[in-house]
Scaffold this motif. Structure first.
Motif, mmCIF file in Angstrom:
data_model
loop_
_atom_site.group_PDB
_atom_site.id
_atom_site.type_symbol
_atom_site.label_atom_id
_atom_site.label_comp_id
_atom_site.label_asym_id
_atom_site.label_seq_id
_atom_site.Cartn_x
_atom_site.Cartn_y
_atom_site.Cartn_z
ATOM 1 N N GLU A 126 0.804 -1.214 0.000
ATOM 2 C CA GLU A 126 0.000 0.000 0.000
ATOM 3 C C GLU A 126 0.842 1.271 0.000
ATOM 4 N N ASN A 127 2.118 1.170 -0.403
ATOM 5 C CA ASN A 127 2.928 2.367 -0.617
ATOM 6 C C ASN A 127 2.423 3.073 -1.857
ATOM 7 N N GLN A 128 2.098 4.349 -1.726
ATOM 8 C CA GLN A 128 1.526 5.104 -2.832
ATOM 9 C C GLN A 128 2.427 6.266 -3.224
ATOM 10 N N GLU A 129 2.417 6.569 -4.507
ATOM 11 C CA GLU A 129 3.132 7.725 -5.017
ATOM 12 C C GLU A 129 2.301 8.358 -6.128
ATOM 13 N N ALA A 130 2.276 9.683 -6.130
ATOM 14 C CA ALA A 130 1.589 10.408 -7.199
ATOM 15 C C ALA A 130 2.561 10.626 -8.352
ATOM 16 N N MET A 131 2.121 10.329 -9.561
ATOM 17 C CA MET A 131 2.973 10.495 -10.741
ATOM 18 C C MET A 131 2.203 11.194 -11.844
ATOM 19 N N ASP A 132 2.904 12.031 -12.569
ATOM 20 C CA ASP A 132 2.308 12.689 -13.728
ATOM 21 C C ASP A 132 3.353 12.759 -14.835
ATOM 22 N N PHE A 133 3.281 11.809 -15.734
ATOM 23 C CA PHE A 133 4.195 11.771 -16.865
ATOM 24 C C PHE A 133 3.463 12.092 -18.176
ATOM 25 N N SER A 134 2.310 12.736 -18.059
ATOM 26 C CA SER A 134 1.463 12.960 -19.235
ATOM 27 C C SER A 134 2.160 13.781 -20.317
ATOM 28 N N HIS A 135 3.027 14.683 -19.934
ATOM 29 C CA HIS A 135 3.730 15.523 -20.919
ATOM 30 C C HIS A 135 5.242 15.365 -20.785
ATOM 31 N N PHE A 136 5.663 14.195 -20.347
ATOM 32 C CA PHE A 136 7.077 14.000 -20.053
ATOM 33 C C PHE A 136 7.734 13.128 -21.119
ATOM 34 N N GLU A 137 8.867 13.563 -21.624
ATOM 35 C CA GLU A 137 9.640 12.802 -22.613
ATOM 36 C C GLU A 137 10.741 12.027 -21.876
ATOM 37 N N LEU A 138 10.424 10.809 -21.437
ATOM 38 C CA LEU A 138 11.362 10.044 -20.630
ATOM 39 C C LEU A 138 12.643 9.719 -21.388
ATOM 40 N N LEU A 139 12.520 9.198 -22.592
ATOM 41 C CA LEU A 139 13.703 8.798 -23.349
ATOM 42 C C LEU A 139 14.614 9.986 -23.628
ATOM 43 N N ARG A 140 14.020 11.109 -23.988
ATOM 44 C CA ARG A 140 14.841 12.294 -24.261
ATOM 45 C C ARG A 140 15.553 12.761 -22.992
ATOM 46 N N THR A 141 14.855 12.709 -21.867
ATOM 47 C CA THR A 141 15.451 13.126 -20.593
ATOM 48 C C THR A 141 16.630 12.233 -20.222
ATOM 49 N N VAL A 142 16.448 10.910 -20.396
ATOM 50 C CA VAL A 142 17.510 9.963 -20.068
ATOM 51 C C VAL A 142 18.731 10.189 -20.949
ATOM 52 N N LYS A 143 18.509 10.382 -22.236
ATOM 53 C CA LYS A 143 19.628 10.579 -23.167
ATOM 54 C C LYS A 143 20.334 11.910 -22.918
ATOM 55 N N GLU A 144 19.570 12.941 -22.604
ATOM 56 C CA GLU A 144 20.180 14.240 -22.314
ATOM 57 C C GLU A 144 21.005 14.200 -21.032
ATOM 58 N N ALA A 145 20.630 13.315 -20.116
ATOM 59 C CA ALA A 145 21.388 13.156 -18.870
ATOM 60 C C ALA A 145 22.671 12.359 -19.093
ATOM 61 N N GLY A 146 22.855 11.852 -20.306
ATOM 62 C CA GLY A 146 24.073 11.107 -20.628
ATOM 63 C C GLY A 146 24.125 9.710 -20.042
ATOM 64 N N ILE A 147 22.966 9.157 -19.688
ATOM 65 C CA ILE A 147 22.925 7.831 -19.059
ATOM 66 C C ILE A 147 23.299 6.757 -20.076
ATOM 67 N N LYS A 148 24.362 6.018 -19.756
ATOM 68 C CA LYS A 148 24.863 4.971 -20.641
ATOM 69 C C LYS A 148 24.969 3.615 -19.938
ATOM 70 N N VAL A 149 24.557 3.585 -18.671
ATOM 71 C CA VAL A 149 24.601 2.342 -17.892
ATOM 72 C C VAL A 149 23.228 2.108 -17.274
ATOM 73 N N ILE A 150 22.701 0.904 -17.455
ATOM 74 C CA ILE A 150 21.427 0.518 -16.844
ATOM 75 C C ILE A 150 21.711 -0.630 -15.880
ATOM 76 N N CYS A 151 21.359 -0.437 -14.630
ATOM 77 C CA CYS A 151 21.536 -1.475 -13.614
ATOM 78 C C CYS A 151 20.176 -2.078 -13.299
ATOM 79 N N LEU A 152 20.023 -3.365 -13.578
ATOM 80 C CA LEU A 152 18.761 -4.077 -13.380
ATOM 81 C C LEU A 152 18.843 -4.910 -12.106
ATOM 82 N N ASP A 153 18.086 -4.518 -11.102
ATOM 83 C CA ASP A 153 18.084 -5.230 -9.824
ATOM 84 C C ASP A 153 16.863 -6.147 -9.769
#
Length: 886
Positions: A126-153
Motif C-alpha cells: 500500500e505504498n503510494q506515489e503520485a505520478m504525472d508523466f502525461s507531458h514528459f519525454e522520458l527517453l529524451r530526458t535519459v539521453k540528455e542526462a548522458g545515461i549509458k549504464v542501466i543497472c537491473l536489480d
C-alpha cells in the motif's frame, strides 16, 4: 579520468568472493553485459555500486520496489559517497530530475514510458506515489542526462506490461552497458519467461553461493525444518465430502453404458500404428483408456501393453478416471463417437459436484480444496508449537519472524473478544492466537498498512522516532470489548512507510519484542534485520525466487551475535489417502522451494539442493509417521551447536569450494549388458583373426615362399587389431567408463563449438554403489549449467527431438538411441558436427533428422522402444558444493 573520481570510493574492505567478481568484471563486460547471481547477504548492492563506478558513466538503477530503490541510494551515501559532497547533487530518485546516479522502480519506468498520470500503489504494501508523466519525454530526458549504464536489480517476475516497457526502453536506448544483479534467477519460470530474462540480462557470469558466504561468516549456519499438520475437523470434513462425491461419481460412471460405448469407439484402441505418435504424447491418458477397457471388457490391441512395457494393468481408480475424463471431455474429444448432448450433460453433473474447475477434471482434490489445505487453520497450531519450542531453546534471545500472505484486516475488530477463535492463516489471526496463548510473550506486527507494538515498547519507540526528527508518533491502544487494554498499541502510520519500517525494525533488534509477524510482500524481500534467528514461512508461495528471498531474511550474520544460527521452518498440510506415498500440493510447493536452496544435509555430509538432504522426510506419509517426523524436527531444531559444527565441517573442505551442476543417474541406465556383448565380440574377433591369419599366411607362402617375412607382417597386423579390440573393451568394460566417455565427448563438442572456453575437466564417480554422478569441474556458472543441460537432454527419453543418434547394430541391452542436445540441433551442420564428435567416443552412431517421413518413423520407433524405460532414463540434476580434491 574516471567520472566518479573524488565522488565515489568504497569505504570498506572487499570480501574474497567480491574481489573474485571484481577482478573478472572487465572480461565479463566485454559484451557490455554482466550478470551476477549473489545469494542474500553477499553484498549484491555494494558490488553493483562498484561496478557502476568502474563503468565511468552516468547510471539508471531499476528496482522492483520503493524500499529497494531507497536502499540503493542509502548504500551509496553510507558506503561510497565522498562526505564533502551533497547527496542531492549526485543522487536522485526522481526520473524528471536525473543525476549522476538515478534510482527508480520498474513501475516508474512503465509510467514514464506510457505517460501515466495518477496514483501508483505497490501491491499489498500500500505504498503510494503520485505520478504525472502525461507531458514528459522520458527517453529524451535519459539521453540528455548522458545515461549509458542501466543497472537491473532483480529483473524477473515483473508484470507483463512492466516487461514490455523495459524491453521497449532498452531497445530505444541502443548501445548501453547492462549490469544485472539477482539473488535468485527465475529458473522456475516458463521457458518463454526464462528466455526473455536471459535475453535482457545475458548469461550468468558469476555466482556467489550460500556456502561461500557461510565460510566467510557473511551468513550464519542455518537449517530448514518441516512441520506437518493435518486439516482441522471442518477442513477434513470438506476433504472427505469431496472424496465421497468423487467415489460416488466414479461408481456411477463405471455403470454408465453410454460412456462405455463412447470409450469403445476410440479408434486408437485397435489401430496401434495409426495412433502410436498421438497417444504416446500422453502415456498416462493412454494408460487410463486401457485400464478402463480392461475393467469394462472392451477389446483393445495387446500390443499397447508391450509398447508400455507392462505385463498387466492396475485396477480402475479415481486417479485414472480423472485422466480418462480429461481426454474424453476436453483434450481428445474428436476421437470419440458420442452425442454432444451426453458430453454436455456429464460436464454439468461433474461441475455440480465440484469435480470440474476451469475445464480441469479433478477427482482427488480440486483447486479450491488445495487452496484450503495450503492455508489450513491447522497450521496455526504448528506455528504455536514452533514458537514454544524456539522460546524454550533460546529464551529471550529469540528473534522470530513469521511471514504470511495476508493481513486479514477483517479480524481487527475481533481482537480481544473471547468468543472469537482464530481460524485462518494471516497476520492478525496469528497475532491474536499467540497473544492469548502466551500473555508473557512480546509480539510485534509490521505490514505496509498496519503496525502493532507492545505498550512496553512505546517509550523506546518515542526515543527512536525523535532521533529521526519525528517529535510525535500517534498511536492507539488496542482494547477488548470491555474497554480494557490488551497490552498493545497500533502505531498510526505516517506518509513515510519506509521510515516507520526502519523504526519498528530497530525496536525488534533491541529486543522490545521477540516475535515479529508480517506479510511476505513487505518483509519477504529487500528488508534486512540480521538479528533474526528463526523464521516461519507461513506462506503458500512456491516460487523459487520468492521462496529464496523470504528465506534470506533469516540467514544473515549478525555483528552483535557472532555465534548466531538460524532455523527456517516450512509448514506443510497433508491428508489421509489410499496411497501412502500420495502428496498434497502443499508438499509439492515444499519440493519446489527446496530445489532453490543450497544447504547442509541433516547428517552434515553434503551441501546440496533438493529434498534429499532432509533425509528424515520419507514415505509412507501416514499420520503416525508424519508425527514422528515432527518430533524428529523438534529435536534437531534445538541442536544449534551441532548445526554450527556441521556447517564448519562442510565448508572447510580441501581447497576452494565450487558449486557444480551434478547429473545423477542409476547404474542400470548405462546398460551393464553392453560390456558382456563387447566381450563376446572380442572373443569372436580374436578367433576370426587367428583363423584368417593362418589361411592368409598359407596362401602367401604358396605364392611367394617368404615364410619369415609373412609370419612377421601378419603377426603385427593381428596384434594391432587385437590391441585395438582390447582398448575398446577396456574403454567400455564398465558403465562408469562408458559414462565418462559420454561426458568427455560432450565436453569436447562444447569446447570445439566454443560454448566452453574456460579450463575445466570432467569428474565421474559412483555414489553409494547405486548411482553414478558426473559434473563439469571448473569453468563459469553458465558453462557448468550448459554441460549439465546437454547431458540431461542427451540421456532423455526419445520424445519429439529434432535429431537423434541411432546405432542400428547395438547388441543386447546397449542403447540404440541418444538425443542430440538442443544447442547442437539448430542446424544440420551443428548436428553432424555433434554426431562426429560423439561417435569418436561412443562408437558408430547414425544421425537421424526426425522431420522427414523416414525420420518420423524412426522417432516413433525410438519413442516406443524407449518408453518402457522412461523413468530409468531420467537424469536427476542438482546443485552441490565440491572441494578442490573431489
Amino acid at each position: 579520468m574516471n567520472l566518479y573520481d573524488n565522488i565515489l570510493s568504497f569505504k570498506g574492505t572487499w570480501r574474497r568472493y567480491q574481489e573474485r567478481v571484481l577482478n573478472s568484471s572487465d572480461a565479463y563486460l566485454s559484451d557490455k553485459k554482466i550478470h551476477i547471481v549473489a545469494a542474500p547477504g553477499a553484498g549484491k548492492t555494494t558490488l553493483g555500486i562498484e561496478l557502476i563506478r568502474r563503468t565511468q558513466k552516468p547510471c539508471l538503477i531499476l528496482s522492483p520496489r520503493i524500499v529497494i530503490r531507497e536502499q540503493w541510494l542509502e548504500r551509496i551515501k553510507d558506503g561510497f559517497l565522498n562526505e564533502r559532497l551533497s547527496p542531492e547533487d549526485i543522487l536522485s530518485n526522481d526520473m524528471k530530475n536525473p543525476k549522476l546516479i538515478t534510482s527508480i522502480t520498474y513501475q516508474t519506468l512503465f509510467c514514464g514510458m506510457t505517460r501515466y498520470a495518477g496514483m501508483t500503489e505497490e501491491e499489498e504494501t500500500e505504498n503510494q506515489e503520485a505520478m504525472d508523466f502525461s507531458h514528459f519525454e522520458l527517453l529524451r530526458t535519459v539521453k540528455e542526462a548522458g545515461i549509458k549504464v542501466i543497472c537491473l536489480d532483480e529483473c524477473h517476475h515483473l508484470k507483463n506490461e512492466w516487461w514490455k516497457a523495459l524491453e521497449d526502453f532498452m531497445k530505444e536506448m541502443g548501445e548501453v552497458t547492462v549490469i544485472s544483479l539477482t539473488a535468485t534467477p527465475p529458473y522456475d519460470a516458463t521457458p518463454v519467461q526464462l528466455e526473455r530474462y536471459c535475453n535482457m540480462c545475458g548469461p550468468v557470469d558469476e555466482e556467489i553461493t550460500v556456502p561461500e558466504l557461510v565460510k566467510e561468516n557473511s551468513l550464519c549456519p542455518h537449517q530448514d525444518f518441516v512441520y506437518f499438520n493435518y486439516p482441522t475437523g471442518e477442513e477434513q470434513e470438506k476433504v472427505d465430502f469431496f472424496r465421497q462425491k468423487a467415489a460416488q461419481m466414479m461408481q456411477k460412471l463405471m455403470g454408465d453404458a453410454r460412456l462405455k460405448e463412447a470409450v469403445a469407439s476410440h479408434k486408437g484402441l485397435e489401430d496401434v500404428q495409426g495412433y502410436l505418435e498421438k497417444l504416446l504424447e500422453n502415456p498416462a491418458y493412454l494408460s487410463s483408456l486401457l485400464i478402463y477397457c480392461q475393467e469394462q471388457n472392451i477389446p483393445y490391441a495387446r500390443r499397447w501393453l508391450k509398447i508400455l512395457n507392462v505385463k498387466e494393468l492396475p485396477p480402475m481408480s479415481e486417479k485414472w478416471m480423472e485422466i480418462l475424463l480429461q481426454g474424453f471431455l476436453y483434450d481428445d474429444v474428436s476421437e470419440f463417437v458420442c452425442q454432444e448432448e451426453y458430453r454436455e450433460e456429464l460436464i454439468r453433473q461433474l461441475k455440480a459436484h465440484g469435480l470440474i474447475e476451469r475445464k480441469k477434471v479433478a477427482f482427488f482434490v480440486n483447486q479450491k480444496l488445495e487452496k484450503t489445505l495450503m492455508n489450513s487453520a491447522g497450521k496455526l497450531k504448528s506455528i504455536s508449537e514452533i514458537c514454544k519450542l524456539e522460546y524454550s531453546s533460546v529464551g529471550n534471545q529469540l528473534r522470530l519472524l513469521i511471514l504470511t500472505d495476508y493481513i486479514k484486516k477483517e479480524y481487527a475488530r475481533k481482537l480481544g473478544k473471547p468468543n472469537f477463535l482464530p481460524d485462518s492463516l494471516g497476520v492478525l489471526p496469528i497475532f491474536e492466537m499467540l497473544r492469548r496463548e502466551n500473555p508473557d510473550w512480546k509480539l510485534g506486527v509490521l505490514c505496509g498498512s498496519l503496525i502493532y507494538v507492545p505498550d512496553t515498547a512505546l517509550a523506546a519507540l518515542k526515543r527512536i522516532s525523535c532521533s529521526f526528527g519525528i517529535e510525535k508518533l500517534p498511536s492507539k491502544a488496542l482494547l477488548n470489548e470491555n474497554g480494557e487494554g490488551l497490552g498493545y498499541s497500533e502505531i498510526l502510520l505516517t506518509e513515510n512507510t519506509h521510515l516507520c519500517t526502519q523504526m519498528i525494525t530497530m525496536l525488534f533488534e533491541k529486543g522490545e519484542f521477540e516475535i515479529l509477524i508480517g506479510t511476505k510482500s513487505l518483509l519477504g524481500e529487500g528488508w534486512d534485520s540480521p538479528c533474526i534467528n528463526a523464521l516461519i514461512m507461513a506462506s503458500s508461495v512456491g516460487s523459487y525466487v520468492l521462496g529464496n528471498q523470504m528465506r534470506g531474511r533469516a540467514i544473515r550474520a549478525s555483528k552483535d551475535n557472532p555465534d548466531k544460527t538460524s532455523n527456517i521452518w516450512h509448514l506443510v498440510c497433508m491428508t489421509d489417502t489410499k496411497e501412502s506415498c500420495e502428496v498434497t500440493e502443499d508438499f509439492r510447493t515444499l519440493q519446489r522451494r527446496m530445489m532453490g536452496f543450497l544447504g547442509v544435509s541433516y547428517d552434515g555430509t553434503v551441501i546440496e539442493n533438493g529434498m534429499e538432504r532432509l533425509n528424515t522426510i520419507t514415505p509412507p506419509y501416514t499420520y503416525r509417521h508424519l508425527m514422528e517426523i515432527n518430533e524428529d524436527m523438534k529435536l534437531r531444531a534445538c541442536m544449534r551447536e551441532e548445526l554450527k559444527a556441521q556447517w564448519q565441517q562442510a565448508v572447510h573442505i580441501q581447497g576452494n569450494m565450487e558449486a557444480v551442476e551434478t547429473c545423477k543417474m542409476k547404474k542400470k541406465l548405462l546398460n551393464p549388458g553392453a560390456s558382456f556383448f563387447n566381450a563376446l565380440g572380442m572373443i569372436a574377433l580374436s578367433v576370426a583373426i587367428r583363423v584368417s591369419q593362418g589361411m592368409i599366411r598359407g596362401a602367401f607362402r604358396r605364392s611367394y615362399g617368404q615364410q619369415g617375412i609373412t609370419d612377421f607382417i601378419f603377426t603385427v597386423a593381428a596384434a594391432g587389431i587385437f590391441l585395438w579390440g582390447v582398448w575398446r573393451l577396456v574403454h567400455f568394460s564398465s558403465p562408469l567408463k562408458r559414462l565418462r566417455e559420454m561426458a568427455e565427448g560432450m565436453k569436447a563438442a562444447l569446447v570445439e563449438s566454443q560454448n566452453i572456453t574456460s579450463s575445466c575437466k570432467i569428474s565421474v564417480y559412483a555414489v553409494n554403489g547405486v548411482d553414478y554422478q558426473v559434473f563439469l569441474k571448473g569453468g563459469t556458472t553458465r558453462e557448468k549449467e550448459l554441460f549439465a543441460q546437454c547431458m540431461e537432454e542427451f540421456l532423455a527419453a526419445v520424445d519429439n527431438q529434432r535429431y537423434l543418434l541411432y546405432a542400428p547394430k547395438a547388441l543386447g541391452t546397449m542403447t540404440k538411441y541418444y538425443c542430440v542436445p538442443s544447442v547442437f540441433s539448430k542446424t544440420k551442420q551443428d548436428a553432424l558436427f555433434f554426431q562426429k564428435v560423439m561417435s569418436s567416443h561412443l562408437g558408430k552412431y547414425h544421425l537421424v533428422y526426425t522431420r522427414t517421413p523416414q525420420g518420423r518413423a524412426m522417432l516413433l520407433k525410438g519413442r516406443a522402444e524407449a518408453f518402457g524405460s522412461r523413468n530409468e532414463r531420467i537424469l536427476k540434476r542438482k546443485k552441490e558444493i565440491k572441494g578442490a580434491l573431489e
